[in-house]
Write a protein that holds these residues in place. Structure first.
Motif, PDB file in Angstrom:
ATOM      1  N   PHE A 260      27.906  15.010   3.061  1.00  0.00           N
ATOM      2  CA  PHE A 260      27.979  13.969   1.431  1.00  0.00           C
ATOM      3  C   PHE A 260      28.065  12.970   1.963  1.00  0.00           C
ATOM      4  CE2 PHE A 260      31.143  11.904  -0.465  1.00  0.00           C
ATOM      5  CZ  PHE A 260      30.619  12.407  -2.598  1.00  0.00           C
ATOM      6  N   ASP A 261      26.629  11.892   1.101  1.00  0.00           N
ATOM      7  CA  ASP A 261      26.322  10.829   2.052  1.00  0.00           C
ATOM      8  C   ASP A 261      26.353  10.176   0.185  1.00  0.00           C
ATOM      9  OD1 ASP A 261      25.979   8.284   2.827  1.00  0.00           O
ATOM     10  OD2 ASP A 261      24.427   9.037   4.507  1.00  0.00           O
ATOM     11  N   PRO A 262      27.394   9.183  -0.340  1.00  0.00           N
ATOM     12  CA  PRO A 262      26.239   8.358  -1.844  1.00  0.00           C
ATOM     13  C   PRO A 262      25.185   7.300  -1.098  1.00  0.00           C
ATOM     14  CG  PRO A 262      28.863   8.799  -1.196  1.00  0.00           C
ATOM     15  CD  PRO A 262      28.370   9.248   0.022  1.00  0.00           C
ATOM     16  N   GLU A 263      25.263   7.236   0.187  1.00  0.00           N
ATOM     17  CA  GLU A 263      23.485   6.311   0.644  1.00  0.00           C
ATOM     18  C   GLU A 263      22.267   7.262   0.238  1.00  0.00           C
ATOM     19  OE1 GLU A 263      24.406   3.498   1.923  1.00  0.00           O
ATOM     20  OE2 GLU A 263      26.517   3.749   1.455  1.00  0.00           O
ATOM     21  N   ASN A 264      22.130   7.969   0.126  1.00  0.00           N
ATOM     22  CA  ASN A 264      20.836   8.452   0.022  1.00  0.00           C
ATOM     23  C   ASN A 264      20.731   8.219  -1.505  1.00  0.00           C
ATOM     24  OD1 ASN A 264      20.979  11.336   2.067  1.00  0.00           O
ATOM     25  ND2 ASN A 264      22.553  11.296   1.379  1.00  0.00           N
ATOM     26  N   PHE A 265      21.773   7.260  -2.272  1.00  0.00           N
ATOM     27  CA  PHE A 265      20.937   7.218  -3.472  1.00  0.00           C
ATOM     28  C   PHE A 265      21.308   5.877  -3.683  1.00  0.00           C
ATOM     29  CE2 PHE A 265      22.376  10.868  -4.329  1.00  0.00           C
ATOM     30  CZ  PHE A 265      20.487  11.971  -5.658  1.00  0.00           C
ATOM     31  N   LEU A 266      21.452   4.758  -2.321  1.00  0.00           N
ATOM     32  CA  LEU A 266      21.388   3.533  -2.519  1.00  0.00           C
ATOM     33  C   LEU A 266      20.587   2.737  -1.716  1.00  0.00           C
ATOM     34  CD1 LEU A 266      25.567   3.243  -1.902  1.00  0.00           C
ATOM     35  CD2 LEU A 266      23.911   2.802  -4.249  1.00  0.00           C
ATOM     36  N   ASP A 267      19.648   1.688  -2.206  1.00  0.00           N
ATOM     37  CA  ASP A 267      19.425   0.877  -1.412  1.00  0.00           C
ATOM     38  C   ASP A 267      19.877  -0.370  -0.353  1.00  0.00           C
ATOM     39  OD1 ASP A 267      20.034  -1.269  -2.734  1.00  0.00           O
ATOM     40  OD2 ASP A 267      17.883  -0.977  -3.979  1.00  0.00           O
ATOM     41  N   GLU A 268      19.225  -0.864   0.219  1.00  0.00           N
ATOM     42  CA  GLU A 268      19.784  -1.836   1.462  1.00  0.00           C
ATOM     43  C   GLU A 268      20.781  -2.838   0.689  1.00  0.00           C
ATOM     44  OE1 GLU A 268      15.439  -2.732   0.207  1.00  0.00           O
ATOM     45  OE2 GLU A 268      16.469  -1.196   1.395  1.00  0.00           O
ATOM     46  N   ASN A 269      20.405  -2.675  -0.276  1.00  0.00           N
ATOM     47  CA  ASN A 269      21.317  -4.133  -0.985  1.00  0.00           C
ATOM     48  C   ASN A 269      22.195  -3.338  -1.844  1.00  0.00           C
ATOM     49  OD1 ASN A 269      19.233  -6.244  -0.492  1.00  0.00           O
ATOM     50  ND2 ASN A 269      17.697  -5.651  -1.862  1.00  0.00           N
ATOM     51  N   GLY A 270      22.991  -2.186  -1.744  1.00  0.00           N
ATOM     52  CA  GLY A 270      23.864  -1.803  -2.441  1.00  0.00           C
ATOM     53  C   GLY A 270      23.987  -1.414  -3.722  1.00  0.00           C
ATOM     54  N   SER A 271      22.153  -1.474  -4.188  1.00  0.00           N
ATOM     55  CA  SER A 271      21.134  -0.629  -5.785  1.00  0.00           C
ATOM     56  C   SER A 271      21.347   0.206  -5.837  1.00  0.00           C
ATOM     57  CB  SER A 271      20.440  -1.506  -6.540  1.00  0.00           C
ATOM     58  OG  SER A 271      20.652  -3.378  -5.804  1.00  0.00           O
ATOM     59  N   PHE A 272      21.411   1.028  -6.893  1.00  0.00           N
ATOM     60  CA  PHE A 272      21.193   2.440  -7.173  1.00  0.00           C
ATOM     61  C   PHE A 272      19.885   2.573  -7.042  1.00  0.00           C
ATOM     62  CE2 PHE A 272      19.721   6.595  -9.965  1.00  0.00           C
ATOM     63  CZ  PHE A 272      20.549   7.395  -9.113  1.00  0.00           C
ATOM     64  N   LYS A 273      19.428   3.623  -6.390  1.00  0.00           N
ATOM     65  CA  LYS A 273      18.169   4.546  -6.050  1.00  0.00           C
ATOM     66  C   LYS A 273      17.427   5.344  -6.462  1.00  0.00           C
ATOM     67  CE  LYS A 273      16.577   5.233  -1.619  1.00  0.00           C
ATOM     68  NZ  LYS A 273      16.273   5.279  -0.278  1.00  0.00           N
ATOM     69  N   LYS A 274      16.522   5.144  -7.094  1.00  0.00           N
ATOM     70  CA  LYS A 274      16.445   6.616  -7.549  1.00  0.00           C
ATOM     71  C   LYS A 274      15.830   7.328  -6.291  1.00  0.00           C
ATOM     72  CE  LYS A 274      16.019   6.100 -13.173  1.00  0.00           C
ATOM     73  NZ  LYS A 274      15.498   6.053 -13.557  1.00  0.00           N
TER      74      LYS A 274
END
Length: 345
Positions: A260-274
């Motif tokens: 379980f890792d929310p970083e899977n949906f975050l870019d290097e700037n902490g924005s949501f990444k599809k």
């Protein structure tokens, strides 16, 4: 529409409780307000019957007998067993929906439909002389049952599993609450518009869905025409099951697919990444209202509202919490658990 008086006013700081039925009731009442144009009290007998039917249906589908029925539906009708009790429940639900539709038809204002049933009836009257129209009573009943069965169990199961993960990873829960406090505050409830300003909360919800893999094979589809796929010929009418698990856990597509890792949906700037590999709602044309559009809104509003008002704690240390599914067949249903809910100040 998404507020629940029972959920918002309930706090269990000193006694553990099982959130299963509270979450199911809250989610189901959202669908009731759309389909019937009203919400039910939780002790309403008809509402209880709908909930019991949905619960029995999903537990049957997730059993070995349910899998057998999916493979050999005609044969299963002639075999004895508890599945006939489920069929009787479904027939009663069908009769109830038909009665609601016929009652509305008798005083229908075609210029001002008040709910899903009336909107469907208006279209049905408009196309009553059109050959092959899909707007008829059978489809009305089927579409409403799909909204209830898929929308209630999938969304409430995701919420239950999400709360369990928040208790196992309290630092994630704290970070979500910090984001909620900064963006929403405490004087109002979260809105759909807040989601674009809450990338971490959005990422966590997506990761809950990805990691739990609620419906590994989604629902059956069929080919609408002769199709060739990767060297295989699929004749028109072939049943197709998409193995969503193969995509949701592919190490080539996710940073950390096995945890379980929310970083899977975050870019290097902490924005949501599809991520196009996020297929939690299925694959193919017409994945369904309750399976995507409505579910996305419900999950965000209910999850963020709960964490805005409560901090959830487990009855055991976080490292001892088991987040594996209670069963894994048609669906990966979350485990039953008790928890504490401390009202946030």
């Amino acid at each position: 529409m998404f507020k629940s008086k029972t959920l918002c006013n309930l706090s269990f700081p000193d006694s553990a409780f099982n959130p299963h039925h509270l979450l199911c009731n809250a989610v189901s009442n959202v669908i009731c307000s759309i389909v019937f144009g009203k919400r039910f009290e939780y002790d309403d007998q008809q509402f209880k019957f709908l909930q019991q039917s949905i619960d029995a249906y999903f537990h049957f589908l997730s059993s070995s007998k349910g899998q057998f029925f999916n493979m050999f539906p005609r044969l299963a009708w002639y075999l004895p067993g508890p599945h006939h009790e489920v069929f009787q429940h479904l027939e009663k639900v069908r009769n109830y929906i038909e009665q609601e539709a016929k009652q509305r038809l008798s005083h229908l204002d075609i210029n001002s439909p008040q709910d899903y049933i009336e909107a469907f009836l208006v279209r049905m009257l408009e196309q009553e002389h059109k050959p092959g129209s899909e707007f008829h009573f059978d489809n009305l009943v089927s579409s409403i049952w799909n909204l209830f069965s898929a929308g209630t169990e999938t969304t409430s199961s995701t919420l239950r599993h999400g709360l369990l993960l928040m208790m196992k990873y309290p630092h994630v829960q704290e970070r979500i609450q910090k984001e909620i406090d900064e963006v929403v505050g405490s004087s109002r409830s979260p809105s759909v518009q807040d989601r674009q300003n809450m990338p971490y909360t959005d990422a966590v919800i997506h990761e809950v869905q990805r990691s739990m893999d609620l419906t590994p094979t989604s629902v059956p589809h069929k080919t609408m025409r002769d199709t060739e796929f990767k060297g295989y010929f699929l004749p028109e009418g072939t049943m197709v099951l998409t193995l969503l698990s193969s995509v949701l856990s592919d190490p080539k597509l996710w940073k950390n697919p096995d945890a379980f890792d929310p970083e899977n949906f975050l870019d290097e700037n902490g924005s949501f990444k599809k991520n196009d590999a996020f297929l939690a709602f299925g694959l193919g044309w017409k994945t369904g209202l309750s399976r995507e559009g409505l579910a996305r809104v419900e999950l965000f509003l209910l999850f963020s509202s709960l964490l805005q008002r409560f901090t959830f704690r487990a009855t055991q240390p976080p490292e001892e919490i088991d987040t594996s599914p209670a069963c894994c067949s048609f669906g990966r249903l979350p485990r039953t658990y008790n928890c504490y809910a401390q009202l946030r100040e």
